[in-house]
Design a protein around this motif. Sequence first.
Motif, PDB file in Angstrom:
ATOM      1  N   PHE A  73       0.794  -1.223   0.000  1.00 22.87           N
ATOM      2  CA  PHE A  73       0.000   0.000   0.000  1.00 22.87           C
ATOM      3  C   PHE A  73       0.831   1.279   0.000  1.00 22.87           C
ATOM      4  O   PHE A  73       0.298   2.356   0.270  1.00 22.87           O
ATOM      5  N   SER A 129      -3.614   3.594   5.407  1.00 21.82           N
ATOM      6  CA  SER A 129      -2.749   3.462   4.235  1.00 21.82           C
ATOM      7  C   SER A 129      -3.376   4.026   2.966  1.00 21.82           C
ATOM      8  O   SER A 129      -2.741   3.992   1.915  1.00 21.82           O
ATOM      9  N   ASP A 130      -4.611   4.534   3.039  1.00 23.31           N
ATOM     10  CA  ASP A 130      -5.209   5.164   1.859  1.00 23.31           C
ATOM     11  C   ASP A 130      -4.704   6.582   1.641  1.00 23.31           C
ATOM     12  O   ASP A 130      -5.019   7.204   0.626  1.00 23.31           O
ATOM     13  N   THR A 265      -8.784  -3.503   3.286  1.00 29.73           N
ATOM     14  CA  THR A 265      -7.974  -2.290   3.156  1.00 29.73           C
ATOM     15  C   THR A 265      -7.902  -1.831   1.713  1.00 29.73           C
ATOM     16  O   THR A 265      -8.037  -0.639   1.414  1.00 29.73           O
ATOM     17  N   GLU A 266      -7.730  -2.754   0.783  1.00 32.57           N
ATOM     18  CA  GLU A 266      -7.675  -2.413  -0.634  1.00 32.57           C
ATOM     19  C   GLU A 266      -8.998  -1.809  -1.102  1.00 32.57           C
ATOM     20  O   GLU A 266      -9.025  -0.787  -1.791  1.00 32.57           O
ATOM     21  N   ASN A 269      -9.494   1.670   0.375  1.00 33.86           N
ATOM     22  CA  ASN A 269      -8.665   2.647  -0.329  1.00 33.86           C
ATOM     23  C   ASN A 269      -9.307   3.055  -1.644  1.00 33.86           C
ATOM     24  O   ASN A 269      -9.355   4.242  -2.000  1.00 33.86           O
TER      25      ASN A 269
END
Length: 467
Positions: A73, A129-130, A265-266, A269
């Motif tokens: 990320f 983490s975005d 998370t992906e 984001n």
Amino acid sequence: MPSTGPIPPKRDPLAAPDGSTPTDQRLLGIACAAVILPILCDRLVFAWSDPNTYTPWFDGFWLVALVTVVILFFRTAHRSRMWCFTTIATAMLCAYAIAMHMAGTVDDSWTTTTFLAIPCLLMMSLQISDGGFNPHHPWRTARRWLLGWISPLTKLNTVGSTLSHALNAIRTAPSGHDDTAAAGDATAGGKQHTGQVTTAHRILLIIVVAVPLLIVLTSLLASSDLVFDYALRHVIGSINISEFLLHVLLIAILFPFCLSLLMQTEISNRLRVHACTPSTAAAAQTNQNERTIDTTVAAVVLALVLLLYAMFCAIQFAFLFSGRQLPDGYTYSQYAREGFFQLLAVVGVNLAGYALVLCKARRTTPLTGMLIVLIGETAVILASALWRLHLYIDAYGLTWLRLESMTFMWMLIAVLILCLVRLFVPRLPLATIGFVLVVVWYVALVLTNPNLIIDQYNTARNITDAI
């Protein structure tokens, strides 16, 4: 009869609002990480030959997990200073824990760092983490952090779709540009690749089908015939089939949850990238500015609480701070021990109430004055807890928990000063600065060699065994 129309296509759980999904190669990389991490967790965490043998590999697993998050990320995460700060702090704690483990010093500070501080910071790094962290609205990040612990259990529907896209990337990779274009069409909703099965696909199917089947059959045969079991052990050496199966089962259980966490998370984001429009941002700002607590109710409740605290503070000045004789049957060490954690809990409640009134009640001059008094009385309560802890340390010596508690309270004093400043500087990101202070406090504490500080303090006071 009601008319039946065409059934709409099922929405891909990986799709963003505009219908786009991550590339198959991207999903293949995430799936590979989700396979590697459980294997490393089994090898580095659960595969100790002797639980009493101190090895640094448990802490090394956290470091590998952190590196995985950075690799996956970094493209979106590096824009956030908070992500960089959290990631660096996590790496420093991992290095500290590994160094302590290699030195054979597995004590309370190592336990707190390994099982609490590092996992919490690692989850924070993953959730921000975005690159869209807003220091003035940190509660959205706090909500994502809390949901991050349970999302792997509730969002397992992404696992199947991710594996499907990952297999498609393996199937089409050897075919060159034509297959790559076909994969792109499939991602956008077009026809799936219908060509011949590639060699890589055949190998993958053989591994997926044959390996578990051989393991199960071998285990059954070994348990049914002692001679076969003896011969098998003679051939493969000291491998314990049952123990091996347990490790395989552990990896198989951890894999879907690890993949679900990474995919959440992906997806998060991608949702933030595609949903950051002026209208939604304005709506979010409007919601943040809503005041839902009646000012009169807040003022009356706060006044009653302040009256109670005033009575308590008067007792503290009369007995604890002045050193007057306590009631019969009480010693100062008992007085300190019985009240410390309760007072610390009261301070936590006061800070939560301060934040609630500040964010949800309309600011008036009397209410602001009450908040100032609340901060002052909270400072007296905190000083009382700190004084009690000092009395207790003088009586029984310094330990890791007492050193941690004492320094934490000094950090809380800095937070109270920031709370006072926030009343007159509305743009001060109080929660964000408070989070940074907590991280800096803990990292600084463990890196200043707390064991040496504890030993020097106890030695200077002839305390051989702190209790």
